[in-house]
Write an enzyme that holds these catalytic residues in place. Sequence first.
Site, PDB file in Angstrom:
ATOM      1  N   THR A 173     -56.446  51.764  14.470  1.00 44.72           N
ATOM      2  CA  THR A 173     -55.835  51.010  13.374  1.00 44.72           C
ATOM      3  C   THR A 173     -56.392  49.587  13.412  1.00 44.72           C
ATOM      4  O   THR A 173     -57.204  49.254  14.271  1.00 44.72           O
ATOM      5  CB  THR A 173     -54.303  50.963  13.517  1.00 44.72           C
ATOM      6  N   CYS A 174     -55.922  48.755  12.492  1.00 44.86           N
ATOM      7  CA  CYS A 174     -56.410  47.371  12.481  1.00 44.86           C
ATOM      8  C   CYS A 174     -55.952  46.610  13.716  1.00 44.86           C
ATOM      9  O   CYS A 174     -56.566  45.614  14.101  1.00 44.86           O
ATOM     10  CB  CYS A 174     -55.939  46.654  11.215  1.00 44.86           C
TER      11      CYS A 174
ATOM     12  N   ALA B 224     -49.141  38.809  -9.041  1.00 48.14           N
ATOM     13  CA  ALA B 224     -49.670  40.163  -8.845  1.00 48.14           C
ATOM     14  C   ALA B 224     -50.510  40.245  -7.576  1.00 48.14           C
ATOM     15  O   ALA B 224     -51.395  41.098  -7.459  1.00 48.14           O
ATOM     16  CB  ALA B 224     -50.511  40.587 -10.054  1.00 48.14           C
ATOM     17  N   GLY B 225     -50.216  39.366  -6.614  1.00 44.78           N
ATOM     18  CA  GLY B 225     -50.956  39.365  -5.351  1.00 44.78           C
ATOM     19  C   GLY B 225     -50.426  40.402  -4.377  1.00 44.78           C
ATOM     20  O   GLY B 225     -49.604  41.255  -4.726  1.00 44.78           O
TER      21      GLY B 225
ATOM     22  N   THR C  73     -48.419  40.146  -1.785  1.00 42.26           N
ATOM     23  CA  THR C  73     -46.989  40.090  -1.486  1.00 42.26           C
ATOM     24  C   THR C  73     -46.175  40.762  -2.574  1.00 42.26           C
ATOM     25  O   THR C  73     -45.261  41.561  -2.300  1.00 42.26           O
ATOM     26  CB  THR C  73     -46.521  38.626  -1.328  1.00 42.26           C
TER      27      THR C  73
END
EC number: 1.2.1.70
Length: 418
Positions: A49-50, A189-190, A192
């Site tokens: 994973t990251c 619309a970012g 978050t």
Amino acid sequence: MSLLVIGINHTSASVDLRERVAFSPDKLTRALDELKNSDAIQSGVILSTCNRTEIYCEVKMGISSGYVINWLAEFHDVSLDLLMPSIYVYEEQAAVKHLMRVSCGLDSLVLGEPQILGQVKKAFADARERNAVEGTIEKLFQSDFSVAKRVRTETNIGGNAVSVAYAACILARQIFESLAESTVLLVGAGETIELVAKHLDAAGCKKLIVANRTRERAMGLAEQFNADVISLPEIPEHLSKADIIISSTASPLPIIGKGMVESALKQRKHQPMLFVDIAVPRDIEGEVAELNDAYLYSVDDLKSIIDHNIEQRKIEAIQAEAIVSEESASFMTWIRSRQAVKSIREYRDNSEAIRTELLQKSIQALASGQNAEKVLAELSNKLTNKLIHAPTLAMQKAAKNGESEKLTVIRQSIGLDN
């Protein structure tokens, strides 16, 4: 065989190193095939994973962690000098416990986060698809999933919001009885806001409006959740339709002012409105909080909720850790019992082979006309000598080496000591 985990994670390695030893889908397939075909590794699962790269495997006797570490370094063309300071190793019960802690979110960057369990399940599924997992490792992961489910059922480790987006949604659910009947206006619309939309969708929200500076960016988000799209200048026209307003933009100045909210409340005949401003600088004027029927929460308000919930998760983690300790010990008991069954089977087979061999010789002696009493006496003597030979040598060796505990175990195993 022995269980082994080697890996790096967010606490032991930098982002740069984690990126270098991460397994992309195509690399993962090749890596699992290499593990499967290795003479040293019986079975293996790769979790990438990251925040972590870990290899869970069952290695053959005599194989150390160094073998797997060398393989990882060679596979990613990373020097051992660079890799070794960040590597951690767990063996046997410590390996079992580590996997369970990972799956329960006890080893995560965000304590108790649930996403890691899905990632562990996918890693296991990928290994099964490549026929790289079997036996003890397969049983371990199946047990692990049950433990994770038990922790989620018996503790509330994942029940408290610890992200701003999730906290905003929890706040909305606490104030409005049903989000399915509420209209939510998302301003921005970012990433978050996209995460907020996902949480709202999971909570059953059916009516979403996305307001953004550019319609193109908002359309991508709206298509995922069947939402309506408006521009920022259109907010005053649509504000009265919204029960909940959650805003997160990069605007240097407030987008929603006190006068705009006053007009919306009049149109709504003063039905309550919840405003959650998670932007810095703020998107909503602080004076909105002065209005009756308008409830404004800033990112600082949410932070206090999050801080409280993190402490609650830490409390729940104590119980979760106890469950993991109990279950990891239980799994090791299963492994030891499995090893005992194998040893008992081998002991019985060996004894049966001795019995069969001597009995066959005795039957042949009787068939040739030898005295039956003599044949039986010889059979009993030879059978006794054969069966006591190995324990006798073991007791002699233990006594000679001064291994009193070992001698006691041998005596107990052959029935000399109760």
